[in-house]
Design a protein around this motif. Structure first.
Motif, mmCIF file in Angstrom:
data_model
loop_
_atom_site.group_PDB
_atom_site.id
_atom_site.type_symbol
_atom_site.label_atom_id
_atom_site.label_comp_id
_atom_site.label_asym_id
_atom_site.label_seq_id
_atom_site.Cartn_x
_atom_site.Cartn_y
_atom_site.Cartn_z
ATOM 1 N N PHE A 74 0.842 -1.196 0.000
ATOM 2 C CA PHE A 74 0.000 0.000 0.000
ATOM 3 C C PHE A 74 0.875 1.243 0.000
ATOM 4 O O PHE A 74 1.587 1.491 0.961
ATOM 5 C CB PHE A 74 -0.901 0.024 1.236
ATOM 6 N N ARG B 266 -4.681 1.538 -8.489
ATOM 7 C CA ARG B 266 -6.012 2.132 -8.567
ATOM 8 C C ARG B 266 -5.879 3.622 -8.306
ATOM 9 O O ARG B 266 -4.849 4.102 -7.828
ATOM 10 C CB ARG B 266 -6.936 1.495 -7.535
ATOM 11 N N TYR B 267 -6.957 4.362 -8.614
ATOM 12 C CA TYR B 267 -6.980 5.764 -8.222
ATOM 13 C C TYR B 267 -7.117 5.805 -6.710
ATOM 14 O O TYR B 267 -7.866 5.019 -6.124
ATOM 15 C CB TYR B 267 -8.134 6.499 -8.900
ATOM 16 N N GLY C 165 -8.185 6.060 -3.218
ATOM 17 C CA GLY C 165 -9.534 6.091 -2.658
ATOM 18 C C GLY C 165 -10.447 5.041 -3.242
ATOM 19 O O GLY C 165 -11.480 4.725 -2.683
ATOM 20 N N GLU D 255 -2.586 4.970 -6.582
ATOM 21 C CA GLU D 255 -1.922 4.276 -5.471
ATOM 22 C C GLU D 255 -1.649 2.809 -5.803
ATOM 23 O O GLU D 255 -2.362 2.189 -6.580
ATOM 24 C CB GLU D 255 -2.710 4.424 -4.164
#
Lengths: 562, 669
Positions: free
Chosen positions: B490, B533-534, B536, B576
């Motif tokens: 992450f 992914r974007y 959020g 992210e």
């Protein structure tokens, strides 16, 4: 929809219907996968569909079954307000006003007219919950008394004209939100879903030609109607009633919301009348007529042909009568944030009213509320929002125990938020997540269990709670017992504790603990007739006794609440 | 002579394909022998008459683990979890996918509440220890596992995907107490976040591990008794193989060992024939399986579910719909024509098989339309009762005033649409045009639907591979060793250095796995990818990482894929990282490309009357091996276990490798 004299083959009828449904499912998958807010991609608080030029449903894929009829109802309402002439190709409309869409302002409907060879033939639409539309407080406002406190009201508004975005208008909307980034992302997901719907619509018409499609639609709709009529005809004629009360009107315990449902079966027709229910609530337990109808349609679906796809032909033999000025059809200033509890109660009452004549389909009362727990950070501008609907027990039926730890009836493919996701994203620690032993209503068939979930704040936070159904929890049927009601206890770091059910933006310091117990489902049949085998197993698995520490069977587990 | 053998155990048949040095393949089909499936394998081997000491490679696809799961006869598993979270596995995600069902029940779990034990311990989301593991409690749990008579243990603690220290220690402690138990930890099986999915995967792994170990142990014992010294490999869900020894400890990776054979076969053909973009369809009696090969690689997905129970494991993406030869044709009281999803299965089967089936099926529709000639059979296919099929079709059709042939035509139209829809879901929905793919069809009914599907989707090349009936087993022979390793990663703003370091460590782990199977470094292929992914969002896209990259260039690729998939992208938005993956593979020495064995006669074996586009036309009937020059439809091409329809307007040629290639006459239709 006008029907020309094209006669589609049986295969064409089947294919056209399937193609509209597949188109809607494609819209839904796209919406889930590209949405920004967990409330859409996990809680599935959304719905998509493809409609004809009058807003009659062709194919849909609700994320929330509650929204079964509300998207079409919204489009119909806008057509009525604005007239068909206002729609032009590649326009995209947006609307969220509760008086038009039926639910709270967070649910934003986006739809586009579909033109084929210059003629308006239909609509594609998406409705989805946005995290923040500028209500007076961040998170779920629990104490609103009028709609102006609940956020920005958007009447039917053209946001894209001929495919071109009105950037100023979007900026205005985004400026009214505490989370403008996810708002714009979620809007784009809905718009993309609408385009997918229009593409699928066009490809179906291109393949068969408009007259054939129109006549195939007429056929599958009239068959759905015939199926519904045949099923209702099997229910004995008569008038069936059930009534109950919510704890409060959202503000005041002294003013419970009364819900009364009268179901009349007359041949192949079902009439559901909400006469006798409370007038408009002072708090936010109100729903617009479009959402009220949608909820009653969902309860109808629980009882009549649950396996068949919903089309424009469904519900033609269902009449919903709603008293004006009641919490089911309030005036335009009414607060609507908690538009669900009285509707879920009405749905459950409809099932209960018919349980004696439709025992094979009915069930005892279920959790009946969305049990919202919301945390936002307590200092400064909101940077995080952790909102959860919690699961609970479902009602038993004649033949099976109710399921445990399941989301309420208004939601369907909702998924709870993993503890690991919460702890990764928000300054919270979840310290307990367990089945709540003993919460299922006793019966020959036992009600499902609620859960226990505890949170600890790691930073100062604001807590909002909205828990209903503590005074009239999920009922048993045919002699079965009621499920346990929900409880919430908030304990501060100095060990000061209080039980709270509904609160708005309560400031908590770091180190506060929120223990939540959700309710169980009702039982079916007299408890003493439960098979010994099942009763023994319940005891062995620790489902009926107060919780034992699983590793120390001889010591009883001391929960902070009990 | 050196032989390579692949064996695919299916529900009904066990298929063997054997290839020798010259590339000549032989196939053997014997009945499967549940529950002692090893016997079927030995029967097939005996039937092949291959001297086992000459076998140099043995690949095995087995549904042993999957069947144990579907029939709920796996191990007695104990689950050890973090204190306070005993019920995570039973609560699940709380959803009601069957949303109008008041009586909905969750998928049946693989263990009950009295098999779940809590241990005090806690990590936070960053992997930091909040509460140390209570080792004495682990010992107490161990005693209860002994007294409970469990034969496998699953350990899943919160946040173990970021730090495995507690799970490893608990495993160590329990291993000394429970020497006979298979002990599986979540950090080893599925080091990804989301505790319910990870627990489900770990429990499932423990559930099938003892059965897989016993089965593979027995198989190896029997093979070596018979003199076979070749290594035994097992096909994996991800489209590769691993050694049977490793499979015993990574059982979850072999869960979809059976169905992937066909996809591996299609992938192999894609590369052999230069048809790099291929849609693979396996058309059987009850289901229609679609997979996608893009640029020579089968598309994989990071998770799947079995009967609603989630599995975090890389698997070849196979999209299945309930449509096949056995799909039942019916008319409901309101005159609605329905096809499937119910199937007549093998028993009673289609009406035309004469095994007692009374309701018409898709196979019967083909029979009525003359697509499967009743009087010109090959091999041991059964007698077809055309009259019974016509009568059944007529009974059903009369309810909506359709003749038997008209109903058959309509039913095929519906089923072909549904199959095409399944293909669209994997292509059109992802921004891919099916017309730019070659369709590769196999399975018993592949040839009957291939041209119709191509017409529906605008596809201009259709491939019907040689060994069509044993294609899945042939595919297994073409797989290479493959391991997928993954780690959660992450990062909202990752530095290239950070990513590189993590990838290097991951690649070392993957290479070590290959090395443990005797693969030399020069033969290793390591393909890194990232889940992005974007910021959020929840759902991530897995993006292949090219040999040379920067954070910005990865972002570029992500925006592009995102737009391809969803029709919109947000180039300005923060991206992210969620996870990093490495697929480590090593190809086997390629088999010699098989060639057609005998020269073709160039003559049809007869003619029949068959319906195309609603009209009966005189149609030539060919044996596949007799086709020399390309020929024009209408034609029926027969072989051992399959029939291929060549409609008017299509041309069929037989390639040098004995594949059939169908193309529309005059290019685009």
């Amino acid at each position: 929809m006008s029907v020309d004299k094209a006669i589609p083959s049986p295969a064409t009828v089947e294919i056209v219907q399937h193609a509209f449904i597949a188109g809607a499912e494609q819209m839904r998958r796209n919406l889930y996968r590209s949405a920004y807010s967990p409330v859409i991609y996990e809680a599935k608080d959304c719905s998509v569909g493809i409609f004809d030029d009058h807003g009659q449903l062709l194919g849909q894929a609700p994320g929330l079954p509650f929204f079964l009829g509300s998207l079409g109802g919204t489009i119909q309402a806008v057509i009525e307000m604005k007239g068909r002439e206002i729609f032009e190709p590649e326009d995209i409309w947006i609307v969220n006003d509760s008086m038009i869409c039926g639910s709270h302002l967070n649910d934003v409907t986006v739809f586009m007219p579909i033109f084929i060879e210059g003629v308006l033939r239909g609509f594609s639409g998406a409705k989805a919950h946005w995290n923040d539309v500028g209500a007076k407080d961040a998170g779920y406002v629990s104490d609103s008394t009028n709609i102006f406190q609940e956020g920005l009201r958007i009447g039917p508004t053209r946001l894209w004209r001929h495919g071109v975005l009105d950037q100023q208008l979007l900026d205005l909307i985004a400026l009214n939100s505490r989370f403008p980034g996810s708002l714009v992302g979620d809007l784009h997901s809905e718009v993309a879903a609408c385009w997918t719907g229009q593409d699928r619509f066009a490809s179906i018409v291109q393949r068969y030609g408009w007259p054939t499609v129109a006549s195939a639609v007429a056929q599958f709709c009239s068959r759905a109607e015939a199926d519904d009529r045949a099923s209702v005809r099997e229910i004995p004629d008569g008038t069936y009633c059930a009534a109950s009360d919510l704890d409060s009107d959202g503000l005041n315990e002294e003013r419970p919301v009364h819900v009364e449902v009268t179901v009349t079966i007359a041949g192949d027709q079902m009439i559901v009348d909400l006469e006798g229910s409370s007038e408009q609530s002072r708090g936010s337990i109100n729903s617009g007529i479009v959402q009220t109808r949608s909820a009653i349609q969902q309860a109808f679906k629980f009882l009549v042909n649950p396996q068949a796809p919903v089309t424009g032909g469904s519900f033609r033999n269902l009449e919903v009568r709603v008293p004006r000025g009641s919490c089911f059809d309030p005036t335009s200033e009414a607060a609507c944030l908690h538009y669900g509890p009285h509707l879920m109660l009405a749905m459950d009452l409809m099932v209960r009213a018919l349980s004696s004549v439709l025992p094979q389909r009915a069930a005892a009362g279920h959790v009946g509320d969305s049990w919202n727990v919301t945390f936002v950070n307590g200092v400064g501008y909101p940077r995080y929002l952790c909102g959860e609907s919690l699961v609970g027990g479902w009602g038993a039926w004649d033949g099976g125990d109710g399921e445990s730890a399941l989301i309420h009836s208004a939601a369907g493919d909702f998924k709870n938020t993993p503890v690991e996701t919460i702890e990764h994203r928000y300054p919270l620690r979840v310290t307990r997540h367990a089945l709540r032993a003993g919460s299922g209503g006793a019966g020959r068939f036992r009600g499902g269990l609620g859960i226990e979930r505890s949170y600890e704040t790691l930073q100062p936070s604001l807590l909002s709670l909205f828990f209903e159904r503590t005074k009239n929890p999920s009922w048993g049927i045919a002699g079965g017992g009621a499920g346990a009601c929900p409880r919430v206890r908030v304990t501060l770091p100095n060990h000061e504790a209080q039980d709270i059910l509904r609160v708005n933006a309560l400031p908590l310091p770091a180190g506060a603990v929120v223990d939540v117990l959700t309710g169980g489902g009702g039982g079916w049949g007299p408890p003493d007739s439960r098979a010994t085998k099942h009763a023994d197993e319940d005891r062995r698995l620790g489902l009926v006794e107060p919780q034992l520490d699983p590793n120390q069977e001889d010591e009883s587990y001391d929960s902070t609440i009990r | 002579m050196a032989h390579r053998i692949a064996i695919d155990i299916g529900g009904t048949f066990t298929d063997l394909v054997c290839t020798d040095d010259r590339g000549i393949s032989r196939t053997i089909k014997v009945l499967s022998t549940p529950p002692a499936l090893v016997n079927g394998v030995l029967d097939a081997l005996a039937g092949s008459e291959v001297p086992l000491q000459d076998v140099v490679l043995f690949v095995h696809g087995t549904t042993q683990g999957l069947n144990a799961l579907l029939e709920r006869r796996g191990a007695h598993v104990a689950l050890v979890t973090t204190a306070g979270f005993r019920d995570t596995y039973l609560i699940g995600r709380g959803h009601r996918p069957d949303m109008y069902n008041l009586h909905y029940r969750k998928p049946e779990p693989l263990l009950r509440r009295d098999a779940i034990f809590e241990v005090p311990e806690r990590l936070d989301a960053s992997g930091r220890i909040v509460l140390p593991l209570a080792e004495d409690e682990v010992a107490a749990v161990g005693k209860r596992i002994i007294s409970g008579g469990f034969d496998a243990v699953a350990i899943c603690f919160l946040h173990s995907y970021t730090n495995a220290v507690h799970e490893r220690r608990a495993q160590q402690l329990l291993a000394t107490q429970l020497p006979k138990c298979a002990i599986v930890t979540s950090s080893e099986v599925a080091p990804e976040w989301r505790e319910y999915e990870r627990t489900s995967t770990t429990v499932m792994s423990a559930y099938i591990t003892p059965i897989m170990r016993n089965y593979l142990g027995e198989l190896k014992r029997q093979l070596s008794l018979r003199g076979m010294g070749a290594p035994v490999y097992v096909t994996e869900s991800n489209g590769g193989v691993m050694s049977a020894d490793l499979a015993g400890s990574r059982a979850i990776a072999t869960l979809l060992s059976g169905p992937v054979g066909g996809v591996i076969g299609a992938r192999t053909l894609a590369n052999l024939l230069g048809e790099k973009d291929l849609i693979s369809v396996d058309v059987g009696g009850t289901s229609f399986d679609v997979s996608l090969i893009r640029d020579g690689d089968a598309s994989v997905r990071p998770e799947f579910d079995i009967q609603g129970l989630p599995v975090l494991a890389t698997a070849t993406e196979i999209h299945t719909v309930g449509a096949g030869g056995g799909s039942i044709i019916s008319v409901d009281p309101n005159g609605r024509l329905r096809v499937g999803p119910e199937s007549a299965g093998a028993e009673p089967g289609p009406v035309s098989y004469g095994h007692g089936g009374m309701v018409p099926t898709i196979t019967d529709a083909h029979v009525v339309l003359g697509h499967i000639p009743a009087d010109q059979r090959l091999g041991e296919t059964l007698d077809l009762d055309v009259d019974a099929a016509t009568e059944a079709m007529g009974r059903m059709g009369s309810q909506i005033a359709l003749s038997p042939t008209a109903l058959a035509v309509q039913a095929l139209e519906v089923v072909n649409f549904r199959m095409a829809e399944a293909i669209r879901e994997l292509t059109v929905e992802r921004g891919l045009d099916p017309a730019s793919f070659t369709l590769c069809a196999f399975g018993g009914a592949g040839g009957l639907h291939a041209a119709a599907l191509a017409n529906e989707l605008g596809i201009k090349r259709v491939l019907l591979p040689a060994l069509q009936g044993s294609f899945s087993a042939w595919g297994m022979l073409q797989a290479g060793i493959r391991h997928d390793v993954i780690r959660s990663f992450f990062r909202t703003a990752a530095s290239a250095e950070d990513v590189r370091q993590a990838l290097t460590a991951l690649e070392a782990r993957a290479a070590a796995l290959l090395a443990s199977e005797g693969v030399r470094e020069a033969h290793m292929r390591l393909q890194p990818s990232a889940d992005l992914r974007y910021s959020g969002q929840e759902y991530a896209l897995t993006i292949g990482i090219p040999p040379s990259w920067t954070i910005d260039s990865l972002a570029e690729i992500f925006h592009e894929r995102y737009r391809e998939r969803y029709g919109h992208a947000s180039p300005g938005e923060q991206i992210e990282f969620v996870a990093l993956r490495v697929a480590a593979s090593a190809a086997f020495e390629p088999t010699v490309v098989p060639t057609a064995d005998a020269p073709p006669s160039g003559e049809p074996i007869g003619t029949c009357s068959a319906h195309f586009d609603g009209r009966a036309v005189r149609t030539a009937v060919w044996r596949r091996s007799d086709i020399g020059e390309p020929l024009e439809g209408p034609a029926l091409v027969l072989e051992q276990t399959a029939t291929t329809l060549v409609p008017p307007g299509w041309e069929v040629r037989r390639t040098a490798q004995a594949h059939l290639l169908l193309t529309p006459l005059g290019g685009r239709r």
